[in-house]
Motif scaffolding. Sequence first.
Motif, PDB file in Angstrom:
ATOM      1  N   GLY A  77       0.833  -1.204   0.000  1.00 53.38           N
ATOM      2  CA  GLY A  77       0.000   0.000   0.000  1.00 53.38           C
ATOM      3  C   GLY A  77       0.858   1.241   0.000  1.00 53.38           C
ATOM      4  N   GLY A  78       0.221   2.418   0.021  1.00 54.47           N
ATOM      5  CA  GLY A  78       1.022   3.633  -0.030  1.00 54.47           C
ATOM      6  C   GLY A  78       0.215   4.904   0.100  1.00 54.47           C
ATOM      7  N   PHE A  79       0.941   6.013  -0.045  1.00 51.49           N
ATOM      8  CA  PHE A  79       0.369   7.357   0.012  1.00 51.49           C
ATOM      9  C   PHE A  79       0.763   8.109  -1.251  1.00 51.49           C
ATOM     10  CE2 PHE A  79       1.003   7.379   4.915  1.00 51.49           C
ATOM     11  CZ  PHE A  79      -0.179   6.683   5.102  1.00 51.49           C
ATOM     12  N   LEU A  80      -0.219   8.661  -1.933  1.00 48.45           N
ATOM     13  CA  LEU A  80       0.029   9.389  -3.167  1.00 48.45           C
ATOM     14  C   LEU A  80      -0.437  10.833  -3.005  1.00 48.45           C
ATOM     15  CD1 LEU A  80      -0.341   7.924  -6.677  1.00 48.45           C
ATOM     16  CD2 LEU A  80      -1.282  10.183  -6.275  1.00 48.45           C
ATOM     17  N   VAL A  81       0.480  11.773  -3.224  1.00 53.21           N
ATOM     18  CA  VAL A  81       0.187  13.202  -3.096  1.00 53.21           C
ATOM     19  C   VAL A  81       0.301  13.816  -4.489  1.00 53.21           C
ATOM     20  CG1 VAL A  81       0.866  15.379  -2.004  1.00 53.21           C
ATOM     21  CG2 VAL A  81       1.082  13.227  -0.745  1.00 53.21           C
ATOM     22  N   VAL A  82      -0.729  14.561  -4.901  1.00 53.01           N
ATOM     23  CA  VAL A  82      -0.799  15.090  -6.260  1.00 53.01           C
ATOM     24  C   VAL A  82      -1.091  16.580  -6.230  1.00 53.01           C
ATOM     25  CG1 VAL A  82      -1.887  14.873  -8.531  1.00 53.01           C
ATOM     26  CG2 VAL A  82      -1.745  12.874  -7.029  1.00 53.01           C
ATOM     27  N   TYR A  83      -0.317  17.349  -7.002  1.00 53.16           N
ATOM     28  CA  TYR A  83      -0.651  18.747  -7.264  1.00 53.16           C
ATOM     29  C   TYR A  83      -1.309  18.818  -8.629  1.00 53.16           C
ATOM     30  CZ  TYR A  83      -0.288  23.681  -8.483  1.00 53.16           C
ATOM     31  OH  TYR A  83      -0.585  24.964  -8.878  1.00 53.16           O
ATOM     32  N   LEU A  84      -2.546  19.314  -8.662  1.00 51.25           N
ATOM     33  CA  LEU A  84      -3.294  19.446  -9.902  1.00 51.25           C
ATOM     34  C   LEU A  84      -3.150  20.877 -10.404  1.00 51.25           C
ATOM     35  CD1 LEU A  84      -6.495  17.509  -8.749  1.00 51.25           C
ATOM     36  CD2 LEU A  84      -4.675  16.649 -10.253  1.00 51.25           C
ATOM     37  N   ALA A  85      -2.412  21.044 -11.503  1.00 54.40           N
ATOM     38  CA  ALA A  85      -2.049  22.385 -11.969  1.00 54.40           C
ATOM     39  C   ALA A  85      -3.278  23.191 -12.380  1.00 54.40           C
ATOM     40  CB  ALA A  85      -1.072  22.275 -13.138  1.00 54.40           C
ATOM     41  N   LYS A  86      -4.223  22.560 -13.068  1.00 53.57           N
ATOM     42  CA  LYS A  86      -5.396  23.286 -13.555  1.00 53.57           C
ATOM     43  C   LYS A  86      -6.226  23.834 -12.399  1.00 53.57           C
ATOM     44  CE  LYS A  86      -9.405  22.793 -16.607  1.00 53.57           C
ATOM     45  NZ  LYS A  86     -10.170  21.851 -17.482  1.00 53.57           N
ATOM     46  N   ASP A  87      -6.367  23.035 -11.355  1.00 49.58           N
ATOM     47  CA  ASP A  87      -7.168  23.438 -10.201  1.00 49.58           C
ATOM     48  C   ASP A  87      -6.357  24.177  -9.142  1.00 49.58           C
ATOM     49  OD1 ASP A  87      -9.293  22.122 -11.401  1.00 49.58           O
ATOM     50  OD2 ASP A  87      -8.928  20.260 -10.310  1.00 49.58           O
ATOM     51  N   LYS A  88      -5.036  24.133  -9.274  1.00 47.03           N
ATOM     52  CA  LYS A  88      -4.134  24.750  -8.295  1.00 47.03           C
ATOM     53  C   LYS A  88      -4.435  24.261  -6.878  1.00 47.03           C
ATOM     54  CE  LYS A  88      -3.256  28.885 -11.063  1.00 47.03           C
ATOM     55  NZ  LYS A  88      -3.298  30.372 -11.137  1.00 47.03           N
ATOM     56  N   ARG A  89      -4.518  22.941  -6.751  1.00 42.53           N
ATOM     57  CA  ARG A  89      -4.780  22.354  -5.432  1.00 42.53           C
ATOM     58  C   ARG A  89      -4.038  21.035  -5.291  1.00 42.53           C
ATOM     59  NH1 ARG A  89      -9.492  18.605  -5.210  1.00 42.53           N
ATOM     60  NH2 ARG A  89     -10.170  18.202  -7.352  1.00 42.53           N
ATOM     61  N   VAL A  90      -3.892  20.620  -4.055  1.00 44.15           N
ATOM     62  CA  VAL A  90      -3.222  19.359  -3.739  1.00 44.15           C
ATOM     63  C   VAL A  90      -4.262  18.373  -3.241  1.00 44.15           C
ATOM     64  CG1 VAL A  90      -1.488  18.223  -2.309  1.00 44.15           C
ATOM     65  CG2 VAL A  90      -1.062  20.535  -3.174  1.00 44.15           C
ATOM     66  N   VAL A  91      -4.191  17.132  -3.755  1.00 42.42           N
ATOM     67  CA  VAL A  91      -5.063  16.059  -3.297  1.00 42.42           C
ATOM     68  C   VAL A  91      -4.196  14.891  -2.850  1.00 42.42           C
ATOM     69  CG1 VAL A  91      -6.958  16.741  -4.795  1.00 42.42           C
ATOM     70  CG2 VAL A  91      -5.300  15.064  -5.603  1.00 42.42           C
ATOM     71  N   THR A  92      -4.745  14.055  -1.988  1.00 37.81           N
ATOM     72  CA  THR A  92      -3.988  12.898  -1.515  1.00 37.81           C
ATOM     73  C   THR A  92      -4.872  11.659  -1.553  1.00 37.81           C
ATOM     74  OG1 THR A  92      -4.556  13.120   0.839  1.00 37.81           O
ATOM     75  CG2 THR A  92      -2.671  14.383   0.043  1.00 37.81           C
ATOM     76  N   ILE A  93      -4.248  10.528  -1.859  1.00 31.59           N
ATOM     77  CA  ILE A  93      -4.949   9.240  -1.879  1.00 31.59           C
ATOM     78  C   ILE A  93      -4.232   8.302  -0.914  1.00 31.59           C
ATOM     79  CG2 ILE A  93      -5.717   7.285  -3.255  1.00 31.59           C
ATOM     80  CD1 ILE A  93      -5.620   9.090  -5.713  1.00 31.59           C
ATOM     81  N   ASP A  94      -4.932   7.953   0.155  1.00 38.16           N
ATOM     82  CA  ASP A  94      -4.422   7.023   1.171  1.00 38.16           C
ATOM     83  C   ASP A  94      -4.874   5.626   0.777  1.00 38.16           C
ATOM     84  OD1 ASP A  94      -4.077   5.374   3.362  1.00 38.16           O
ATOM     85  OD2 ASP A  94      -5.394   6.527   4.692  1.00 38.16           O
ATOM     86  N   HIS A  95      -3.920   4.788   0.348  1.00 39.93           N
ATOM     87  CA  HIS A  95      -4.242   3.381   0.093  1.00 39.93           C
ATOM     88  C   HIS A  95      -3.343   2.491   0.942  1.00 39.93           C
ATOM     89  CE1 HIS A  95      -1.640   5.018  -3.085  1.00 39.93           C
ATOM     90  NE2 HIS A  95      -1.063   3.834  -3.193  1.00 39.93           N
TER      91      HIS A  95
END
Length: 580
Positions: A77-95
């Motif tokens: 499993g893992g942790f994925l951190v994403v910066y979305l340029a179009k939305d100018k926001r950071v999202v994270t997916i905890d798996h």
Amino acid sequence: MHIRLALCTIVLTITTTAQGKTPVATGTGGAVATISEQASQSALAILNRGGNAIDAAVAAAATLGVTDPFSCGIGGGGFLVVYLAKDKRVVTIDHRETAPASYTPAVFMADGKELDFDSVVASGLSVGVPGTVRGWHEALQRYGTMSFAQVLAPAIDVANKGFTVNDNFSHLVAENTAKFRKFPATAALYLRDGKPLPAGTLLRNPDLAKTYGILSKGGVKAFYEGPIAHAVVDAVNRPPVAAGVNVRAGKMTLADLANYEARLRQPLHSTYRGYDLYGMALPGSGAVAIGEALNILEGYDLGKLPRAQAEHLYLEASRLAFADRNAYLADPEYVDAPVAGLLSKEFAARRRALIDGRRAPAAPVAAGDPYAFQNDTSVPLRPAPVPLQKESAHTTHLTVSDKDGNVVAYTFTIESWGGSGITVPGHGFLLNNELTDFDFSGPAPNVPEAGKRPRSSMAPTIALRNGKPAFTVGSPGGATIITTVLQTIVNYVDFGMPMDEAIAAPRLSQRNGAMTDVEPGFADTAQAKALAAYGHRWSPQPEEIGAANAIVFNPDGTVTAVSEKHRHGIGSALVQRRGH
């Protein structure tokens, strides 16, 4: 060797090692840094085919499951951190993996005593419900542009054609030969006549290629239902062992797999000297501990202090943050942890006042009381401090950016080197031992419970400055992940080191213990002697700490991908060329 290529409006700078890898690369367009040349090439291939950073990150991760199977894979499993340029926001997916529904706080106890840690590792009892495939699915469905079939294709190719085992791979097999011998499917892959694969061996994994092929056609359901799910549950509950070997069985059901969910969580946000730092919230403890330590350090002008004094303060800030991390943090669906208090600048000032600028304490420090800084009118329970639980140091981190400005920082794991040691027969992937990240006994926030995610130290980090990506950084290393990321940020921000030097510098990991963990050769250096004058003592068994990867977004619009120059067999940093 340094190569500088002028490509019309693009300048590409590559640093090449004697082994042919490129641990530092600068250019425009997309960029990737991983610990594996094949994984970096897979990500670059996806970028070059028009995929975005999320697509490329999954492609790199799938390939790492082939080339670095002892660190990561679809059995973890893992942790994925994403910066979305179009939305100018950071999202994270905890798996992160979860405990099966049958688990209780006493699952690792017998006759009132904790079970032996190492025997639990190499058993079905340590295996958490794998989250990696669900995490990849969520990332691709929500933020990617490509299908499983497209992003898994490079990894399938590597698994079928094979790759050449290097010295580091062979060394890891040698370290785990006793564990691997217990499980015939694992021994068949990684041992020859009971001995580690020698460097130079061409290693193919057709079973894993077949499994990836099934996922390519059937998607996420093909992992969590059907034949693969049955094979996972069978391997956990009836570990396939060699003759005469006995290991503990697990307690996983098909319902545990079918019911597994990834979590989309608000990112953990902290600030440091003008940077906005984003990471994974709980059950990830890394971003909280790093944020607290940086808040403590913000009260000093580290760049103007003598280096030994500044490093002493870094070690002491880390010590205090770990005392608090160990006392309070766990899965937020089970424990109401005082995160706001721990990240309060005022709480940091209270903790900073405890640091003796001239002397390290001789014993572990006590946890602070962050509840007064919570703005919380309830009467929360204040858990008793607990000692640092043994935590395996074997994970992997990768980072990717694309031409549109999307950024991914991704850390995923199967926990110990080789996880539980159990390869799912016929499917070519190792199962995790993630549940040993729980405290074996309580009372403590991080004890096992049904469906609970063990606390993690993984700390994939994306830093913004003035609202734009500035850098990413992350590392494997168990609890030393926190100190590696923290020290790299201090090296880069406070000491002004270029990111490649910040990553290559000797690592010091103080986790509220009597001694500080260091790497081989450090104890005899002038740097070590200067810190010893402050009372710091070094671990008697130095080991390599972490294998970091980073991307820096330069003011001129170029990007610099950075991997390790000497650790873990040297990393691989690549950037796109003209035309992509």
